[in-house]
Scaffold this active site. Structure first.
Site, mmCIF file in Angstrom:
data_model
loop_
_atom_site.group_PDB
_atom_site.id
_atom_site.type_symbol
_atom_site.label_atom_id
_atom_site.label_comp_id
_atom_site.label_asym_id
_atom_site.label_seq_id
_atom_site.Cartn_x
_atom_site.Cartn_y
_atom_site.Cartn_z
ATOM 1 N N CYS A 1 0.623 -0.603 0.545
ATOM 2 C CA CYS A 1 0.413 -0.300 -0.480
ATOM 3 C C CYS A 1 1.031 1.439 -0.256
ATOM 4 O O CYS A 1 0.195 1.996 -0.821
ATOM 5 C CB CYS A 1 -0.834 0.008 1.244
ATOM 6 S SG CYS A 1 -1.882 -1.089 1.065
ATOM 7 N N ASN B 1 -10.197 -0.790 -0.332
ATOM 8 C CA ASN B 1 -9.024 0.202 0.049
ATOM 9 C C ASN B 1 -8.624 -0.769 -1.570
ATOM 10 O O ASN B 1 -8.360 -1.749 -1.011
ATOM 11 C CB ASN B 1 -8.586 -0.875 1.312
ATOM 12 C CG ASN B 1 -7.067 -1.020 1.648
ATOM 13 O OD1 ASN B 1 -6.266 -0.751 0.658
ATOM 14 N ND2 ASN B 1 -6.122 -1.514 2.347
ATOM 15 N N HIS C 1 -3.877 6.903 3.538
ATOM 16 C CA HIS C 1 -3.641 5.421 3.097
ATOM 17 C C HIS C 1 -4.808 4.740 3.116
ATOM 18 O O HIS C 1 -6.047 5.158 4.338
ATOM 19 C CB HIS C 1 -3.237 4.392 3.489
ATOM 20 C CG HIS C 1 -3.598 2.826 2.758
ATOM 21 N ND1 HIS C 1 -3.440 3.025 1.189
ATOM 22 C CD2 HIS C 1 -3.728 1.793 3.402
ATOM 23 C CE1 HIS C 1 -4.488 1.711 1.379
ATOM 24 N NE2 HIS C 1 -3.895 1.020 2.797
HETATM 25 O O1 UT7 Z 1 -3.683 -2.345 3.178
HETATM 26 C C1 UT7 Z 1 -2.894 -2.085 4.553
HETATM 27 C C2 UT7 Z 1 -3.788 -1.748 5.750
HETATM 28 N N1 UT7 Z 1 -5.026 -2.408 6.200
HETATM 29 C C3 UT7 Z 1 -5.151 -1.614 7.336
HETATM 30 O O2 UT7 Z 1 -4.994 -0.990 7.690
HETATM 31 C C4 UT7 Z 1 -6.491 -3.185 7.652
HETATM 32 C C5 UT7 Z 1 -6.368 -2.490 8.760
HETATM 33 N N2 UT7 Z 1 -7.597 -3.244 9.640
HETATM 34 C C6 UT7 Z 1 -8.845 -3.258 10.022
HETATM 35 O O3 UT7 Z 1 -8.864 -2.291 9.399
HETATM 36 C C7 UT7 Z 1 -9.594 -3.510 10.554
HETATM 37 O O4 UT7 Z 1 -8.712 -4.758 11.944
HETATM 38 C C8 UT7 Z 1 -10.477 -4.523 10.132
HETATM 39 C C9 UT7 Z 1 -11.949 -3.843 9.479
HETATM 40 C C10 UT7 Z 1 -10.291 -5.547 8.689
HETATM 41 C C11 UT7 Z 1 -12.100 -5.742 11.361
HETATM 42 O O5 UT7 Z 1 -12.600 -4.907 11.757
HETATM 43 P P1 UT7 Z 1 -11.968 -4.723 13.877
HETATM 44 O O6 UT7 Z 1 -12.290 -3.584 14.594
HETATM 45 O O7 UT7 Z 1 -10.629 -4.664 13.557
HETATM 46 O O8 UT7 Z 1 -12.865 -6.091 13.299
HETATM 47 P P2 UT7 Z 1 -12.585 -7.180 14.466
HETATM 48 O O9 UT7 Z 1 -11.173 -7.631 13.271
HETATM 49 O O10 UT7 Z 1 -11.584 -7.501 16.075
HETATM 50 O O11 UT7 Z 1 -13.194 -8.619 14.650
HETATM 51 C C12 UT7 Z 1 -14.780 -8.305 14.726
HETATM 52 C C13 UT7 Z 1 -15.146 -9.210 15.019
HETATM 53 C C14 UT7 Z 1 -15.053 -10.497 14.906
HETATM 54 O O12 UT7 Z 1 -16.262 -11.601 15.827
HETATM 55 P P3 UT7 Z 1 -15.783 -12.045 17.247
HETATM 56 O O13 UT7 Z 1 -14.827 -12.851 17.024
HETATM 57 O O14 UT7 Z 1 -15.675 -10.564 17.679
HETATM 58 O O15 UT7 Z 1 -17.654 -12.786 17.648
HETATM 59 C C15 UT7 Z 1 -15.232 -10.756 13.192
HETATM 60 O O16 UT7 Z 1 -14.691 -12.285 13.299
HETATM 61 O O17 UT7 Z 1 -16.286 -9.011 13.644
HETATM 62 C C16 UT7 Z 1 -15.589 -10.379 13.389
HETATM 63 N N3 UT7 Z 1 -15.880 -9.998 11.673
HETATM 64 C C17 UT7 Z 1 -17.045 -9.560 10.350
HETATM 65 N N4 UT7 Z 1 -18.926 -9.792 10.594
HETATM 66 C C18 UT7 Z 1 -19.236 -8.901 10.143
HETATM 67 C C19 UT7 Z 1 -14.794 -10.048 10.441
HETATM 68 N N5 UT7 Z 1 -14.826 -9.513 9.885
HETATM 69 C C20 UT7 Z 1 -16.493 -9.575 9.480
HETATM 70 C C21 UT7 Z 1 -17.572 -8.978 8.592
HETATM 71 N N6 UT7 Z 1 -18.784 -9.032 9.009
HETATM 72 N N7 UT7 Z 1 -16.965 -8.914 7.554
#
Ligand code: UT7
Length: 326
Positions: free
Chosen positions: A111, A283, A253
């Site tokens: 990125c 993204n 980004h």
């Molecule tokens: O381009 C390079 C740089 N990349 C980034 O900067 C991405 C950085 N990370 C992020 O943007 C975020 O961490 C995400 C958007 C990927 C995820 O958001 P989060 O608030 O960190 O969520 P999480 O991964 O902690 O997941 C929370 C919950 C989980 O369920 P449990 O374990 O709490 O029951 C996931 O399984 O949300 C669940 N989950 C979803 N639910 C519905 C993960 N993806 C989804 C989804 N829809 N698409």
């Protein structure tokens, strides 16, 4: 030494996939995606490859600069989703522009590819003041997204952003004042596309596994992304004796609206100076700040006389900041 961006352009595929479309494919919801990321839709290539997107953005950037493809001496393609492992995508972009002869290379800094390429272009123009360097950041991330993995498939989109860089001020004459580019390979495992590389070769006939696609530890990436972009931006401002009041606009980004807003807050930037278009594109990795720059130039967001700070963060990890003077 200052180099200048003389023209910018962008291209995104026509086909749009909304969050509601994704609700049909994986267990997710528009509400979850918007709340956690800000993303509402993304453009997805259908039949177009990375060099097609890149060539379209390049044409737009050349027209914006008042130049033609024949003027180009160097092509840099920033991508982590090339047309192929070999040949590189830059040669194919050059070919699609009708060019033979330019130095043409790919640059993979995930990125951060656009700003790494701007700095490379700046170095090339310092070596050769007559150089006309075409920087093209293009991605077809949809080709490496696992469409059954809800944790990643909702995040990414396809697109391309391009810039023409020269030693002399012409066209838009956006000064590339300074760049700070950094990396830390200790974090390599947190965000990967492993399959097909020399560390994970495939045998003939072997079906691709999950490792062929983007795999990410989102929570960890989130934390380091906020920390690294904030830190490098602070150091860039300090190095030039600038405060946030001296910035016209801040472009991070475009991965996640929460990350963009968190970095803006930590830098004490007012919300109206924090650029965001992740809602419409998702993204797009290397293309993200290139698309942002071209879009903001076209709609007058980046008015002449303003300083704009770009910052990126991506797999590797790679990150950095570029200070621009409009
Ligand atoms: O381009 C390079 C740089 N990349 C980034 O900067 C991405 C950085 N990370 C992020 O943007 C975020 O961490 C995400 C958007 C990927 C995820 O958001 P989060 O608030 O960190 O969520 P999480 O991964 O902690 O997941 C929370 C919950 C989980 O369920 P449990 O374990 O709490 O029951 C996931 O399984 O949300 C669940 N989950 C979803 N639910 C519905 C993960 N993806 C989804 C989804 N829809 N698409």
């Amino acid at each position: 030494m200052t180099a200048y961006i003389c023209g910018v352009g962008l291209y995104t595929p026509e086909h749009i996939v909304t969050n509601h479309d994704l609700e049909e494919r994986v267990e997710t919801s528009d509400e979850w995606i918007v709340t956690r990321t800000g993303i509402r839709q993304r453009h997805i290539a259908q039949g177009e490859v990375t060099s097609d997107l890149g060539a379209q953005a390049a044409r737009a950037a050349l027209a914006d600069a008042g130049l033609t493809a024949a003027d180009v001496t160097h092509v840099i393609c920033a991508t982590c989703t090339p047309d192929s492992y070999c040949p590189n995508t830059a040669t194919q972009i050059a070919h699609k522009l009708g060019l033979t002869g330019p130095m043409a290379m790919d640059l993979n800094a995930a990125c951060s590819g656009y700003i790494y390429s701007l700095q490379t272009a700046r170095a090339l123009t310092a070596l050769d003041p007559e150089a006309v360097v075409l920087v093209v950041a293009a991605e077809v991330l949809s080709s490496r997204v696992n469409w059954t993995d809800r944790a990643t498939c909702v995040l990414f989109g396809d697109g391309a952003g391009a810039a023409v860089v020269r030693a002399q001020a012409s066209g838009r004459a956006i000064g590339i004042v300074d760049a700070m580019l950094e990396s830390d390979g200790r974090y390599g495992e947190l965000l990967t596309i492993l399959g097909g590389g020399s560390a994970r070769p495939y045998a003939p006939g072997e079906p691709v596994g999950d490792d062929f696609f983007i795999q990410m530890n989102g929570r960890e990436v989130f934390k380091v992304a906020v920390r690294s972009m904030t830190d490098v931006c602070r150091r860039m401002l300090e190095r030039h004796g600038l405060g946030v009041d001296d910035l016209g606009m801040f472009v991070a980004h475009q991965a996640n609206l929460r990350i963009i807003e968190a970095v803006g807050k930590k830098l004490d930037l007012p919300a109206e100076k924090v650029f965001a278009n992740v809602q419409r594109y998702g993204n797009t990795s290397a293309a993200s700040v290139g698309i942002a720059l071209a879009e903001g130039c076209a709609d007058g967001t980046f008015a002449p006389g303003r300083r704009v700070l770009l910052t990126t963060f991506g797999a590797g990890f790679t990150w950095g900041a570029v200070l621009l003077q409009f």
